[in-house]
Design an enzyme around this catalytic site. Structure first.
Site, PDB file in Angstrom:
ATOM      1  N   GLU A  34       0.839  -1.209   0.000  1.00 43.71           N
ATOM      2  CA  GLU A  34       0.000   0.000   0.000  1.00 43.71           C
ATOM      3  C   GLU A  34       0.874   1.259   0.000  1.00 43.71           C
ATOM      4  O   GLU A  34       2.073   1.200   0.293  1.00 43.71           O
ATOM      5  CB  GLU A  34      -0.921   0.005   1.220  1.00 43.71           C
ATOM      6  CG  GLU A  34      -0.190  -0.036   2.555  1.00 43.71           C
ATOM      7  CD  GLU A  34      -0.991   0.562   3.701  1.00 43.71           C
ATOM      8  OE1 GLU A  34      -1.488   1.694   3.553  1.00 43.71           O
ATOM      9  OE2 GLU A  34      -1.070  -0.086   4.759  1.00 43.71           O
ATOM     10  N   LYS A  66      -5.915  10.372   1.056  1.00 42.46           N
ATOM     11  CA  LYS A  66      -5.860   9.027   1.623  1.00 42.46           C
ATOM     12  C   LYS A  66      -7.037   8.287   0.988  1.00 42.46           C
ATOM     13  O   LYS A  66      -8.196   8.627   1.217  1.00 42.46           O
ATOM     14  CB  LYS A  66      -6.017   9.145   3.138  1.00 42.46           C
ATOM     15  CG  LYS A  66      -6.047   7.830   3.850  1.00 42.46           C
ATOM     16  CD  LYS A  66      -6.143   8.071   5.350  1.00 42.46           C
ATOM     17  CE  LYS A  66      -6.857   6.919   6.007  1.00 42.46           C
ATOM     18  NZ  LYS A  66      -7.261   7.229   7.373  1.00 42.46           N
ATOM     19  N   VAL A 112      -5.320   0.072   3.040  1.00 39.00           N
ATOM     20  CA  VAL A 112      -5.443  -1.384   2.891  1.00 39.00           C
ATOM     21  C   VAL A 112      -6.634  -1.729   1.989  1.00 39.00           C
ATOM     22  O   VAL A 112      -6.524  -2.557   1.087  1.00 39.00           O
ATOM     23  CB  VAL A 112      -5.577  -2.061   4.281  1.00 39.00           C
ATOM     24  CG1 VAL A 112      -5.995  -3.522   4.145  1.00 39.00           C
ATOM     25  CG2 VAL A 112      -4.256  -1.949   5.046  1.00 39.00           C
ATOM     26  N   ASP A 127     -16.730   4.535  14.406  1.00 41.62           N
ATOM     27  CA  ASP A 127     -15.533   4.553  13.561  1.00 41.62           C
ATOM     28  C   ASP A 127     -14.968   3.135  13.433  1.00 41.62           C
ATOM     29  O   ASP A 127     -14.293   2.633  14.336  1.00 41.62           O
ATOM     30  CB  ASP A 127     -14.489   5.509  14.137  1.00 41.62           C
ATOM     31  CG  ASP A 127     -13.327   5.723  13.173  1.00 41.62           C
ATOM     32  OD1 ASP A 127     -13.213   4.971  12.190  1.00 41.62           O
ATOM     33  OD2 ASP A 127     -12.535   6.652  13.409  1.00 41.62           O
ATOM     34  N   SER A 156     -12.917   0.852  10.536  1.00 41.77           N
ATOM     35  CA  SER A 156     -12.213   1.007   9.262  1.00 41.77           C
ATOM     36  C   SER A 156     -12.845   0.175   8.150  1.00 41.77           C
ATOM     37  O   SER A 156     -13.247  -0.974   8.356  1.00 41.77           O
ATOM     38  CB  SER A 156     -10.754   0.591   9.415  1.00 41.77           C
ATOM     39  OG  SER A 156     -10.107   0.668   8.167  1.00 41.77           O
ATOM     40  N   ASP A 159     -11.205  -1.156   6.014  1.00 42.64           N
ATOM     41  CA  ASP A 159     -10.306  -2.303   5.807  1.00 42.64           C
ATOM     42  C   ASP A 159     -10.993  -3.626   6.184  1.00 42.64           C
ATOM     43  O   ASP A 159     -10.806  -4.650   5.522  1.00 42.64           O
ATOM     44  CB  ASP A 159      -9.047  -2.190   6.680  1.00 42.64           C
ATOM     45  CG  ASP A 159      -8.150  -1.028   6.285  1.00 42.64           C
ATOM     46  OD1 ASP A 159      -8.437  -0.350   5.277  1.00 42.64           O
ATOM     47  OD2 ASP A 159      -7.145  -0.808   7.003  1.00 42.64           O
ATOM     48  N   LYS A 216      -2.667  -1.784  15.739  1.00 44.80           N
ATOM     49  CA  LYS A 216      -2.190  -0.904  16.805  1.00 44.80           C
ATOM     50  C   LYS A 216      -3.230  -0.817  17.898  1.00 44.80           C
ATOM     51  O   LYS A 216      -4.430  -0.806  17.628  1.00 44.80           O
ATOM     52  CB  LYS A 216      -1.974   0.506  16.260  1.00 44.80           C
ATOM     53  CG  LYS A 216      -0.650   0.679  15.573  1.00 44.80           C
ATOM     54  CD  LYS A 216      -0.205   2.137  15.602  1.00 44.80           C
ATOM     55  CE  LYS A 216       1.149   2.257  14.951  1.00 44.80           C
ATOM     56  NZ  LYS A 216       1.060   2.521  13.521  1.00 44.80           N
TER      57      LYS A 216
HETATM   58  N1  PSU Z   1      -2.487   1.366  10.815  1.00 46.14           N
HETATM   59  C1  PSU Z   1      -1.157   1.539  10.960  1.00 46.14           C
HETATM   60  N2  PSU Z   1      -0.471   2.216  10.011  1.00 46.14           N
HETATM   61  C2  PSU Z   1      -1.088   2.730   8.893  1.00 46.14           C
HETATM   62  C3  PSU Z   1      -2.495   2.524   8.743  1.00 46.14           C
HETATM   63  C4  PSU Z   1      -3.145   1.840   9.714  1.00 46.14           C
HETATM   64  O1  PSU Z   1      -0.604   1.085  11.952  1.00 46.14           O
HETATM   65  O2  PSU Z   1      -0.410   3.354   8.044  1.00 46.14           O
HETATM   66  C5  PSU Z   1      -3.187   3.045   7.511  1.00 46.14           C
HETATM   67  C6  PSU Z   1      -3.449   1.919   6.504  1.00 46.14           C
HETATM   68  O3  PSU Z   1      -3.339   2.431   5.198  1.00 46.14           O
HETATM   69  C7  PSU Z   1      -4.890   1.549   6.783  1.00 46.14           C
HETATM   70  C8  PSU Z   1      -5.482   2.907   7.099  1.00 46.14           C
HETATM   71  O4  PSU Z   1      -5.547   0.945   5.698  1.00 46.14           O
HETATM   72  O5  PSU Z   1      -4.469   3.558   7.865  1.00 46.14           O
HETATM   73  C9  PSU Z   1      -6.770   2.812   7.864  1.00 46.14           C
HETATM   74  O6  PSU Z   1      -7.347   4.077   7.984  1.00 46.14           O
HETATM   75  P1  PSU Z   1      -8.833   4.221   8.605  1.00 46.14           P
HETATM   76  O7  PSU Z   1      -8.689   3.848  10.041  1.00 46.14           O
HETATM   77  O8  PSU Z   1      -9.185   5.660   8.398  1.00 46.14           O
HETATM   78  O9  PSU Z   1      -9.719   3.277   7.870  1.00 46.14           O
HETATM   79 MN    MN Z   2     -12.159   5.472  10.346  1.00 40.49          MN
END
Ligand code: PSU
Ligand code: MN
Length: 306
Positions: free
Chosen positions: A26, A88, A108, A140, A142, A144, A161
């Site tokens: 990614e 993003k 992702v 919230d 993701s 993903d 994380k």
């Molecule tokens: N978690 C990490 N490092 C990252 C991301 C997540 O430890 O760089 C990034 C990845 O690209 C993941 C995105 O797909 O953040 C998820 O963002 P959101 O929570 O807004 O869906």
């Molecule tokens: Mn989010």
């Protein structure tokens, strides 16, 4: 239309047509996940590691409305340098990015989408997005996780994380029918640390075993992904008493500042990074190297089985 908005690099195209091992990567981790220039240096090193393990890297991103599978060095440098200025891009941003000819780094979810389209089965990253702490209020979660539920690509990561609610993240993956595999462990790794206190579905100890399990999903046309969780090597772990207070503080600050939506994860990542000094970034880079090596080994096993 399709051929104007998606381009597979010649190298990746050739590797795929010869049935060789390819690993998708990614670009949000480059543009939004790490500071410049360490982000670009890390991406170059990742490239080398994947090749040393016998696979071809395919970093995915979007430049001027064209999604590229197999970004070259200059394109990686471009996205890495512009960092947070580029979009993003998760699944929902794909169509508008193309129609408005924007630059963007894929998360992702968007990376999985294009990996599948290109015919790449394995994708390596650092950590995935998940269910955020406090999601019962904010909702919230993701994208993903939904993508893992509907796109047949294996994602190799170091767990998630602890800025996330790891228990709820596992529950959500179960709801979506996504198998979660621990590499050499039955415990979900928590990105900076090897342990989280939560169990994964299965422990597997070799790239072959993992490749075999994924082959069954493909054979059955299950249309689901698979999450492989590879713990950070012990020598690079960040101690719990360093990381946890930083995470709690970052979550508080996000709430105070009213950070939400797609800004939330980048804000939490960069705040944790600031609060722990260089320590978290160094660990982040090492675990990415560890993940891409495993992903390449799995891709090589998949190619050998064809
Ligand atoms: N978690 C990490 N490092 C990252 C991301 C997540 O430890 O760089 C990034 C990845 O690209 C993941 C995105 O797909 O953040 C998820 O963002 P959101 O929570 O807004 O869906
Ligand atoms: Mn989010």
């Amino acid at each position: 239309m399709l051929k104007d908005c998606v381009r597979i690099s010649d190298e990746v195209k050739q590797a795929l047509s010869e049935g060789r091992a390819v690993v998708a990567l990614e670009s949000t981790i480059i543009a939004h996940g790490m500071p410049y220039p360490q982000n670009v240096e890390t991406a170059y090193e990742v490239d080398k590691i994947i090749r040393a393990h016998g696979a071809v890297p395919a970093t995915i991103g979007v430049i001027n409305g064209e999604f590229i599978v197999g970004l070259n060095k200059e394109e990686i440098e471009y996205l890495g340098k512009h960092g947070a200025e580029v979009r993003k891009v998760s699944r929902r941003d794909i169509s508008t990015c193309i129609s408005k000819k924007l630059d963007g780094a894929t998360t992702v979810s968007a990376t999985m989408f294009f990996a599948e389209m290109a015919g790449i089965s394995v994708f390596a990253t650092g950590g995935i997005g998940g269910v955020h702490r406090g999601a019962e209020e904010t909702m919230d979660i993701s994208n993903d996780l939904d993508e893992l539920g509907r796109t047949p690509v294996m994602v190799v990561c170091a767990g998630a994380k602890a800025i996330l609610d790891l228990g709820k993240t596992l529950e959500y993956l179960e709801t979506k029918g996504v198998p979660v595999i621990g590499y050499g462990t039955k415990e979900l790794p928590a990105f900076f640390s090897r342990r989280s206190g939560f169990e994964v579905d299965y422990r597997m100890d070799t790239p072959r075993e993992i490749a075999d399990a994924f082959a069954v999903q493909k054979e059955l046309k299950m249309r689901t992904g698979m999450l492989v969780c590879n713990p950070i090597p012990e020598e690079y772990e960040v101690p719990h008493d360093v990381i946890e207070p930083a995470i709690q503080k970052a979550v508080e600050l996000a709430e105070e500042k009213g950070i939400h939506g797609k800004e939330s994860t980048p804000f939490l990542l960069s705040t944790v990074k600031e609060l722990t000094g260089g320590e978290s970034l160094a660990a982040n880079i090492k675990l990415v190297y560890n993940n891409v090596a495993l992903a390449a080994d799995i891709a090589v096993e998949m190619a050998a089985a064809k």
